[in-house]
Design a protein around this motif. Sequence first.
Motif, mmCIF file in Angstrom:
data_model
loop_
_atom_site.group_PDB
_atom_site.id
_atom_site.type_symbol
_atom_site.label_atom_id
_atom_site.label_comp_id
_atom_site.label_asym_id
_atom_site.label_seq_id
_atom_site.Cartn_x
_atom_site.Cartn_y
_atom_site.Cartn_z
ATOM 1 N N MET A 122 -11.407 1.563 -18.658
ATOM 2 C CA MET A 122 -11.594 1.353 -17.219
ATOM 3 C C MET A 122 -10.300 1.602 -16.464
ATOM 4 O O MET A 122 -10.292 2.161 -15.369
ATOM 5 N N PHE A 123 -9.179 1.167 -17.070
ATOM 6 C CA PHE A 123 -7.892 1.332 -16.407
ATOM 7 C C PHE A 123 -7.613 2.812 -16.172
ATOM 8 O O PHE A 123 -7.251 3.223 -15.055
ATOM 9 N N LEU A 174 -12.301 -1.673 -23.704
ATOM 10 C CA LEU A 174 -12.961 -1.547 -22.395
ATOM 11 C C LEU A 174 -11.915 -1.505 -21.290
ATOM 12 O O LEU A 174 -12.019 -0.717 -20.344
ATOM 13 N N TRP A 175 -10.916 -2.382 -21.401
ATOM 14 C CA TRP A 175 -9.868 -2.408 -20.381
ATOM 15 C C TRP A 175 -9.177 -1.054 -20.264
ATOM 16 O O TRP A 175 -9.047 -0.501 -19.185
ATOM 17 N N ALA A 211 -12.870 -5.756 -26.087
ATOM 18 C CA ALA A 211 -12.523 -6.013 -24.691
ATOM 19 C C ALA A 211 -11.290 -5.207 -24.287
ATOM 20 O O ALA A 211 -11.231 -4.655 -23.177
ATOM 21 N N GLY A 245 -20.710 -1.228 -21.785
ATOM 22 C CA GLY A 245 -20.451 -2.649 -21.629
ATOM 23 C C GLY A 245 -21.554 -3.541 -22.152
ATOM 24 O O GLY A 245 -21.278 -4.579 -22.769
#
Lengths: 236, 836, 118
Positions: free
Chosen positions: A45-46, A41-42, A38, A103
């Motif tokens: 995406m950030f 992924l953050w 997770a 995802g």
Amino acid sequence: MMFRRLAAPMLLGTLLGLAGCSGPLSTLDPAGPSAATAALLWWGMFAAFSLVWLAVVGLWLYAMFRQPASDDPARARRIEKRWIIGGGVALPVVSITVLLAYGIPAGHSMLPLPLDKGESLEIHVTAHQWYWEVMYPESGIALDDELHIPAGKPVDVHLRSADVIHSFWVPRLGGKLDAVPGRTNVQRLQADEPGSYRGQCAEYCGVGHAHMKFTVTAHTPEDFEAWKRQETQGDD
Amino acid sequence: MTDRDPDFSDRVTRLERVWANLPGLGTLAAVNHTTVGLRFMVTGAAFFLVGGLLAMLMRTQLALPEQDIISPEIYGQLFTMHGTVMMFLFAIPILEGLGLYMIPKLIGARDLVFPRISAFGYYCYLFGGLIILSSLFLGIAPDAGWFMYTPLSGEEFSPGPGSDFWLLGITFVEISAMAAGIELTVSILRERANGMSLSRMPLFCWYILAMALMIVFGFPPLILASVLLEVERAAGLPFFDVAGGGDPVLWQHLFWLFGHPEVYIIFLPAAGIVSTLIPVFAQRPIVGYRWIVLSIILTGFISFGLWVHHMFTVGIPLLAQAFFSVASMLVAVPTGIQIFAWLATLWTGRVIFSLPMLWIFGFLVVFVGGGLTGVMLALVPFNWQVHDTHFVVAHLHYVLVGGMLFPLMAGLYYWLPLLTGRMPSESLGRLGFWLFFIGFNATFLLMHLTGLRGMPRRVYSYEAGLGWDWLNLLSSVGGFILAAGVAVIIIDVILHLRYGRRAPRNPWRADTLEWALDKPPPTYNFVSLPTFRTRHPLWEHPELPESIASGQHALAGAEHDRRETYGSDAVTGKVREVFHLPSNSWLPLLAALSLAVVCVALLVRTYDVALVGVVAAAVFLLRWGWVNGAHPGMAPLSNDEPTDPPLHSRTTDGPGLWGMVVTLMANGTLYLCLIFGWVYLWTVAPEWVFPEDPRLPLSGMLVSGGLLVIAALLQHRAAKRLAAGNAAGLQARLWQAAGLGAAHFAVLLWLTLEAPLEPTGNSHDAVLLMLLIYLLFHGALAALLTAMQALRVARGYIGVRLPYEPVVLRPLWIYTTGIFWLGVVIFILLPAGWAP
Amino acid sequence: MRHRAVHPAHLVLGLVVWAVWFVAMYGGLSVACAVAPPPVADGALTWVNGLLLLLTAFTAAALLYAAWRCWLAARAEDDVSGDARSRFIPVVSATVHLSAAMAVLAIGVPTIVLPPCP
């Protein structure tokens, strides 16, 4: 007096800010595979979305202050098409495709699916207003507000609720899952290293919600067996 | 000069007299859209200040760790009421108010099609809002969160009246949303100026049309859920209680089935403001009109397929979550199209950068940020981490404040000259913007990090040293800067009333018709009704304001001493009828007051008083229905009637029919939600059981349903023959239909009373009882209204020249028949065939 | 002769189909998992996924066909009236049908990779 009350958290805050993302409940300081996925992924995406955001705001500012070169309608139409199809359709579609490609498998990897080899440890947790009742079905150990798990091994937490909806969350180990009256939800957790990890209720459950906390202690496999022996001794 | 012509100025005086509100307290009987729309907006702004105050209290408590200024009990009330007030009493009503105020002015009409319904909606909103707010001052406000999850909000865990205030008050307020939804849908479709085809409609109207239709389909799930939960709390019928065969997750489905579309109900009108302002300040037509219409339609639909993304941690199969995850991301596409269409408009235009554009810029910065975190949240594995944390709090404020409040402020500054006739100041306004913008971002930007560091939402206090301390302090400081910004804006608006420079006719050189009006706009809007030949009337015909004011267009004045405007074809906008509209009326206020009595009586659980209120409301509403058509208070038959176009009550396709159909669409949504609840509990609820013996005899249901079918057929024949010009035996046929409808009702009532139901014991019987009550209500309503029409035939209000009203009731009969038989199939036949 | 696909109902029809499809997918999956969940070990290769994919393919094909019909109607409208305004409804309708088809395909994709019930 006021200043000193303010100064301490400010100083601490600055230090923590420099340290980045650590913290006993920080999702950005992962200590297990689910939380690590997770967090990854953050960060992805950030980074990507920060660029998108900067680009859109920058383009908007430029568009507001530029002087259009000519009033040629054909040229204007080309520009319009370019922006709407390129920015409005293509950009979101590409972003979504990439996101889902990462995802969906990531979500799949967090599910409590049957393991290829070995068994996961099963722990029953029942949420109450406002504490967590913890039960080890194979050994009969019963605890409140603390879980003990072996490090490096998947654990399946079977969640139930005795009253209202609660949500079981150990941010450094993985995502949260609700404890819903009448259902049993299964959450898979795994801690990579021995240590103490904090957890808390994440779904508002009444006036005691803010204090509905618990700890997860991960032991080395040997220590975990020792802990189990110690807990069961004297019980029977 | 025509306006010096004494004859003409007499006509204008007469027009003013016909459209004037009553003097003094009589203003409470006002129904015209300008007055009602303004009241909605001013009341909404007042509730915004209340909601903001609650937020300031919360930020004070959270500024430092381990503070005990506010107890957890009060804190629960604060965050519940902050969300409730901001969503239900500020955001939705103020945008409805904007729609009610602007739409007739944009489409060249004098008023909305159902003026009394607007006034009724306003009073329901006002009284409902005050009832909810009173709970705060009594210290017994709802405290289970604005989404009221059961079982926490149920009788066992919230024994006080707090939840009842929410459920009853919000349902009361929702009447106003439904009213506005129906009103705006029909007005936009049927009341546009001559020649304003769908493709010439200002984009704002498309947005409001989408919002109105989304209200029509989006609110019924919440209304049903609220009714079910209140019945569970007050009477013990288990819908959400596991032990009785219910399921708390059903509440979440119904709530979010409303709750997610609601976000777009708020966003779409605000995006409509953006789409209206950008072309004006870029001095060119909007780029990609058709693209934007496509985006609006896509958003309107896809936003109904996202609701489960609020429920990713409930324990739903991952594949099902994936459907909602993809749908949640797809909604970014229409939003992206709009943003880039706006960008392209600015790119190819010559932008004038004034105060409204500053707010539009703020909107872009904040809303795009919120949209991007929204896409993040739609990703299931990431959502599992940040759901219910301050990351979500930050995200939702970026989306809602960015997507709604910033455009609304842009709209406020843009339309202020229209409302008051004065220009806002640039300097104070800019200061207000920058304080607001900086304060907002200081509050919420790093709050994302607070959430990522693990701070859950809705905690009244937190330990020191978890990495949340300085972030919370920063958020609190930012909150107070934001509040200072709001104060400056309020001062600016008040000062401008006195010191603002007089606004010219069209101060922003806009293209839309509202700027052809006098400032402030008169209650009738237009002296004469122009014909549309373009999307940009004021750019292509700058002489329009003059020619409208001097009566050079259609329907100048008020020749028959009644309020009139044109009705037109829904697609082409060609004029078809003259709508005669009701004037000032006390009935909306009286009906809403009666309902307020019902609401308060239910709160304190004195059911006899509630019954009195229901009867009073029914009397006022029926009276309201009576003063229609050819009633002397409306448009009695005369010998000099207009025939080209005719009055709508002399045709068979007026706004009432459209209103009925739209209302039934909302009603049907409610019914489908009830069926969903039934099937859901049947398949999912762990303790659900079918009773051993059938609760309703099939034969009895067939008799009751048979009577209903015959009644509906009779009514249909009566309406059809009347429309064909044959009124022979009309009254008798209507009486027969009403009588058979009453017989259907009586049989069904007998079956219900005889059925061995244990509604408090198991949810099967509880849901079945709700179905029966629903069917009984519709059977009674259809029979009663048809009997009333039979009386109207006797009075001469319905006849060969007045064929309108039976046509309006026909859909109700069809609907009543449809729900009855669908109910029989799904609630009786399906379980009998499926269950062992 | 006016094409039937110029009716304004086409402005929303494609997405109404999408909505019904969506409810059928979610409802069908939920009922299937409540009544007869396939074994977890089968992964994504189950009869539930198969049926959902079939429904997705059929719906998407129908929507694409409708988009094509509206597009033809728009071109026919061009020949009849020569007025760009009368193309408005069929052109927007065609893009709505097309978007609905794309939404069906996109939302249906996870059915290929994810197991139905866990």
